[in-house]
Motif scaffolding. Sequence first.
Motif, short mmCIF file in Angstrom:
data_model
loop_
_atom_site.label_atom_id
_atom_site.label_comp_id
_atom_site.label_asym_id
_atom_site.label_seq_id
_atom_site.Cartn_x
_atom_site.Cartn_y
_atom_site.Cartn_z
N VAL A 129 -16.61 -3.38 2.95
CA VAL A 129 -15.53 -3.97 3.77
C VAL A 129 -15.47 -3.34 5.16
O VAL A 129 -14.49 -3.52 5.89
N ASN A 130 -16.52 -2.60 5.50
CA ASN A 130 -16.66 -2.02 6.84
C ASN A 130 -15.50 -1.09 7.20
O ASN A 130 -14.99 -1.11 8.32
N LEU A 131 -15.12 -0.24 6.24
CA LEU A 131 -14.06 0.73 6.49
C LEU A 131 -14.49 2.15 6.13
O LEU A 131 -13.66 3.05 6.07
N TYR A 132 -15.79 2.36 5.91
CA TYR A 132 -16.25 3.68 5.47
C TYR A 132 -15.91 4.76 6.50
O TYR A 132 -15.50 5.86 6.13
N ASP A 133 -16.04 4.43 7.78
CA ASP A 133 -15.75 5.44 8.81
C ASP A 133 -14.25 5.70 8.95
O ASP A 133 -13.84 6.67 9.61
N LYS A 134 -13.43 4.87 8.31
CA LYS A 134 -11.96 5.07 8.33
C LYS A 134 -11.45 5.56 6.98
O LYS A 134 -10.25 5.53 6.72
N ARG A 135 -12.36 6.00 6.11
CA ARG A 135 -11.99 6.29 4.72
C ARG A 135 -10.96 7.39 4.59
O ARG A 135 -10.17 7.41 3.64
N ASN A 136 -10.94 8.32 5.55
CA ASN A 136 -10.00 9.45 5.47
C ASN A 136 -8.79 9.27 6.37
O ASN A 136 -8.03 10.22 6.59
N LYS A 137 -8.62 8.04 6.89
CA LYS A 137 -7.45 7.74 7.72
C LYS A 137 -6.32 7.21 6.85
O LYS A 137 -6.55 6.52 5.85
N SER A 138 -5.09 7.52 7.25
CA SER A 138 -3.93 7.04 6.51
C SER A 138 -3.81 5.52 6.63
O SER A 138 -3.93 4.96 7.72
N VAL A 139 -3.56 4.86 5.51
CA VAL A 139 -3.49 3.40 5.49
C VAL A 139 -2.34 2.88 6.34
O VAL A 139 -2.40 1.77 6.86
N LYS A 140 -1.30 3.69 6.52
CA LYS A 140 -0.14 3.20 7.28
C LYS A 140 -0.50 2.90 8.74
O LYS A 140 0.18 2.12 9.39
N GLY A 141 -1.59 3.52 9.24
CA GLY A 141 -1.99 3.27 10.62
C GLY A 141 -2.96 2.10 10.77
O GLY A 141 -3.39 1.78 11.88
N PHE A 142 -3.30 1.43 9.66
CA PHE A 142 -4.26 0.32 9.71
C PHE A 142 -3.63 -0.95 10.28
O PHE A 142 -2.43 -1.19 10.12
N SER A 143 -4.46 -1.76 10.91
CA SER A 143 -4.02 -3.09 11.36
C SER A 143 -3.88 -4.00 10.14
O SER A 143 -4.32 -3.67 9.03
N THR A 157 -4.83 8.02 2.11
CA THR A 157 -5.97 7.45 2.83
C THR A 157 -6.54 6.25 2.07
O THR A 157 -6.22 6.02 0.90
N ALA A 158 -7.42 5.52 2.76
CA ALA A 158 -8.06 4.36 2.14
C ALA A 158 -8.86 4.79 0.91
O ALA A 158 -8.82 4.14 -0.14
N ALA A 159 -9.59 5.91 1.03
CA ALA A 159 -10.39 6.40 -0.10
C ALA A 159 -9.50 6.79 -1.28
O ALA A 159 -9.82 6.49 -2.44
N GLN A 160 -8.39 7.46 -0.99
CA GLN A 160 -7.47 7.87 -2.06
C GLN A 160 -6.85 6.65 -2.76
O GLN A 160 -6.68 6.63 -3.98
N LEU A 161 -6.52 5.65 -1.96
CA LEU A 161 -5.92 4.43 -2.52
C LEU A 161 -6.89 3.74 -3.48
O LEU A 161 -6.52 3.38 -4.61
N LEU A 162 -8.13 3.57 -3.04
CA LEU A 162 -9.12 2.91 -3.90
C LEU A 162 -9.45 3.76 -5.12
O LEU A 162 -9.67 3.22 -6.22
N ASP A 163 -9.48 5.08 -4.95
CA ASP A 163 -9.72 5.97 -6.09
C ASP A 163 -8.61 5.81 -7.12
O ASP A 163 -8.87 5.76 -8.34
N HIS A 164 -7.38 5.72 -6.66
CA HIS A 164 -6.22 5.55 -7.55
C HIS A 164 -6.33 4.24 -8.33
O HIS A 164 -6.13 4.20 -9.55
N VAL A 165 -6.67 3.15 -7.62
CA VAL A 165 -6.80 1.85 -8.28
C VAL A 165 -7.95 1.87 -9.29
O VAL A 165 -7.85 1.29 -10.38
N ALA A 166 -9.05 2.55 -8.94
CA ALA A 166 -10.19 2.65 -9.85
C ALA A 166 -9.80 3.37 -11.14
O ALA A 166 -10.22 2.98 -12.23
N ILE A 167 -8.97 4.41 -11.02
CA ILE A 167 -8.47 5.11 -12.22
C ILE A 167 -7.66 4.15 -13.08
O ILE A 167 -7.83 4.06 -14.30
N VAL A 223 0.85 -1.19 0.00
CA VAL A 223 0.00 0.00 0.00
C VAL A 223 0.89 1.24 0.00
O VAL A 223 2.05 1.20 0.39
N TYR A 224 0.29 2.33 -0.49
CA TYR A 224 0.98 3.61 -0.39
C TYR A 224 0.69 4.16 1.02
O TYR A 224 -0.44 4.53 1.32
N PRO A 225 1.68 4.19 1.89
CA PRO A 225 1.40 4.44 3.31
C PRO A 225 0.91 5.84 3.64
O PRO A 225 0.24 6.03 4.65
N ARG A 226 1.20 6.82 2.79
CA ARG A 226 0.88 8.20 3.16
C ARG A 226 -0.46 8.68 2.62
O ARG A 226 -0.79 9.85 2.74
#
Length: 293
Positions: free
Chosen positions: A123-137, A92-102, A87-90
């Motif tokens: 995938v039950n991550l909507y409330d974490k959509r603006n959190k940086s992926v690097k902090g995810f479990s 967010t989850a929403a930005q990462l998925l947006d990038h892949v969708a492009i 993943v790109y650590p810096r």
Amino acid sequence: MARLSIQNLSKTYPNGVKALDNVSLEISNGMFGLLGPNGAGKSSLMRTLATLQEADSGSAFLNDLDILNNPTDLRKVLGYLPQEFGVYPRITAAQLLDHVAILKGVSNKKERKDLVDFLLQKVNLYDKRNKSVKGFSGGMKQRVGIAQALIGNPQLIIVDEPTAGLDPGERNRFHNLLADVGENVVVILSTHIVDDVRELCSNMAIMNHGEIVYAGTPVAVLDELKGKVWVKTITRDEVEVYKTQHHVISDKMVAGQPQIHILSDNHPGDGFNPVEPNLEDVFFTKINPAVKA
């Protein structure tokens, strides 16, 4: 209904390792478990089907699509979660998925946002959509991985060792998610964790040394072993002795003492008790060439 047909796939690496040895499988929609020890050739098969490497010979078709000769077309209908999902650590989850969708060709911005929001909710991550992926479990990263694999309405989804390193709660949530998405497409679950296959898959194959050593249903292969598996708790210094006297399928520690499972058509005596075979017994029986069910 999607169907994957693999015929006589072979692959030998430059160092001489025969990763795929005449592999043939027929896989219909739903969850399909590919079980095998580390180094069995599972990842080589997954990478070949995902068009990340070429086979030396053989064929693979998803319905009428020739996978090996039309990799670009296959990638349009492929969802892939590799063993190491980078993943790109810096971002967010929403930005990462947006990038892949492009990257997958979803060019309309509103359509892309709706898709990303839908997948994050799935995938039950909507409330974490603006959190940086690097902090995810680890489990949360895997859920992001599944979300990106679902972009583009794939007909084939490949997940390679998806539950390694997850805690029991994350693993259960991941299982439920996989089962949910696997109803109308082909989902191949490649793993060395027997419980993953037992809990999720109605069809399976066991792979060892680049070969398919079993293909069918868990129920059928368990029936093969009925009445042939015996268990005994022994001392640590007896393990090697029993291995010379019996077809020992497995030995593991139970409550601090070694417990062995052996394969025998008849009661072996000597304090052994019959035990209902499980997929772990099947696994060790099939990958151990000295033991034939």
